[in-house]
Write a protein that holds these residues in place. Structure first.
Motif, PDB file in Angstrom:
ATOM      1  N   PHE A  90      95.503 117.313  -3.787  1.00  0.00           N
ATOM      2  CA  PHE A  90      95.170 116.466  -2.637  1.00  0.00           C
ATOM      3  C   PHE A  90      94.643 117.304  -1.470  1.00  0.00           C
ATOM      4  N   SER A  91      95.106 118.519  -1.365  1.00  0.00           N
ATOM      5  CA  SER A  91      94.647 119.392  -0.278  1.00  0.00           C
ATOM      6  C   SER A  91      93.210 119.856  -0.489  1.00  0.00           C
ATOM      7  N   ASP A  92      92.667 119.643  -1.688  1.00  0.00           N
ATOM      8  CA  ASP A  92      91.285 120.034  -1.970  1.00  0.00           C
ATOM      9  C   ASP A  92      90.276 119.014  -1.456  1.00  0.00           C
ATOM     10  N   ALA A  93      90.754 117.856  -1.049  1.00  0.00           N
ATOM     11  CA  ALA A  93      89.839 116.835  -0.532  1.00  0.00           C
ATOM     12  C   ALA A  93      89.168 117.337   0.743  1.00  0.00           C
ATOM     13  N   VAL A 131      82.688 124.021 -11.002  1.00  0.00           N
ATOM     14  CA  VAL A 131      83.790 123.130 -11.374  1.00  0.00           C
ATOM     15  C   VAL A 131      85.050 123.599 -10.659  1.00  0.00           C
ATOM     16  N   LEU A 132      85.683 122.670  -9.985  1.00  0.00           N
ATOM     17  CA  LEU A 132      86.961 122.952  -9.316  1.00  0.00           C
ATOM     18  C   LEU A 132      88.083 122.473 -10.235  1.00  0.00           C
ATOM     19  N   LYS A 133      88.926 123.400 -10.663  1.00  0.00           N
ATOM     20  CA  LYS A 133      89.963 123.090 -11.646  1.00  0.00           C
ATOM     21  C   LYS A 133      91.281 122.705 -10.971  1.00  0.00           C
ATOM     22  N   SER A 185      93.123 117.060 -12.098  1.00  0.00           N
ATOM     23  CA  SER A 185      92.010 117.059 -13.052  1.00  0.00           C
ATOM     24  C   SER A 185      90.969 118.085 -12.603  1.00  0.00           C
ATOM     25  N   ASP A 186      89.955 118.290 -13.432  1.00  0.00           N
ATOM     26  CA  ASP A 186      88.832 119.156 -13.085  1.00  0.00           C
ATOM     27  C   ASP A 186      87.676 118.292 -12.601  1.00  0.00           C
TER      28      ASP A 186
END
Length: 233
Positions: free
Chosen positions: A128-131, A122-124, A46-47
């Motif tokens: 899971f690695s973006d946590a 906004v991160l599009k 999700s964004d």
């Protein structure tokens, strides 16, 4: 055995208390905020909005702002450039930010020409690695290159957990019902007191009227008796 130097009294002058100028500088200092909470939860793929605003009482000129991922050492860290996900500059309050560099999945959604100096992104297509930790860093040359940052923590989940609000709804319903009963009781009480007052006022009027009539009749009877001529001898 070596002998150390004898201790001597320090010649450093005593620290001065903060002056009005220092207090004024603190009041006008640059401040960065990510909102009331510094945690965000996003669904995988999700964004997600990463909010950030800054305030300064003396304005800004050629301001630089940068978003970092999992980095807080903005200057000393040699890897800081690799950890930048968005880098922008703002000429003045009258102009919108212009892009210097960004990650392809990051989009700027803020604005600095309005009331708030909004530099949110906004991160599009969140993965899971973006946590992790996202730091919003601002540098204002107009304030002698004053710098400040704020951090927000992102958690990525596979499925959003639905919160069971049953107990909350029950409590709200009970409290609302009690308040409603209290209001109804107060209304009934006012109506009953109003009826009792009207009834008592009516009884008082009847008593006053009856007493007046009795006095009038007694007075008339006495007058007729007095006006009656005495019998002749």
């Amino acid at each position: 055995m070596a002998v150390g130097k004898p201790c001597t009294a320090s010649t450093r002058p005593p620290a001065r208390p903060p002056t009005a100028l220092h207090v004024l500088a603190i009041a006008f200092a640059l401040e960065v905020s990510v909102g009331k909470t510094n945690t965000v939860t996003a669904l995988n793929n999700s964004d997600v909005l990463l909010p950030c605003t800054f305030t300064t009482c003396i304005g800004f000129q050629d301001l630089v702002f940068t978003w970092y991922f999992n980095s807080t050492e903005m200057v000393a860290d040699p890897m800081s450039l690799l950890l930048q996900i968005y880098h922008g500059k703002i000429k003045s309050k009258a102009s919108e930010p212009f892009l210097v560099g960004r990650n392809p999945r990051v989009e700027f959604v803020g604005s600095t020409t309005g009331k708030d100096n909004n530099i949110s992104i906004v991160l599009k297509n969140v993965e899971f690695s973006d946590a992790g930790k996202y730091t919003c860093h601002v540098k204002n040359p107009k304030e002698k290159n004053a710098q400040h940052n704020a951090t927000i923590f992102l958690t990525v989940v596979h499925k959003m957990v639905e919160t069971d609000n049953t107990l909350t709804l029950i409590i709200v319903g009970v409290v609302g019902g009690l308040i409603g009963l209290l209001i109804l009781f107060m209304l009934i009480k006012r109506v009953v007191l109003f009826i009792i007052k009207k009834t008592q006022d009516g009884k008082k009027e009847c008593l006053v009227s009856s007493s007046g009539n009795d006095n009038t009749e007694n007075g008339l009877a006495g007058s007729k008796a007095e006006q009656k001529a005495p019998p002749k001898a």
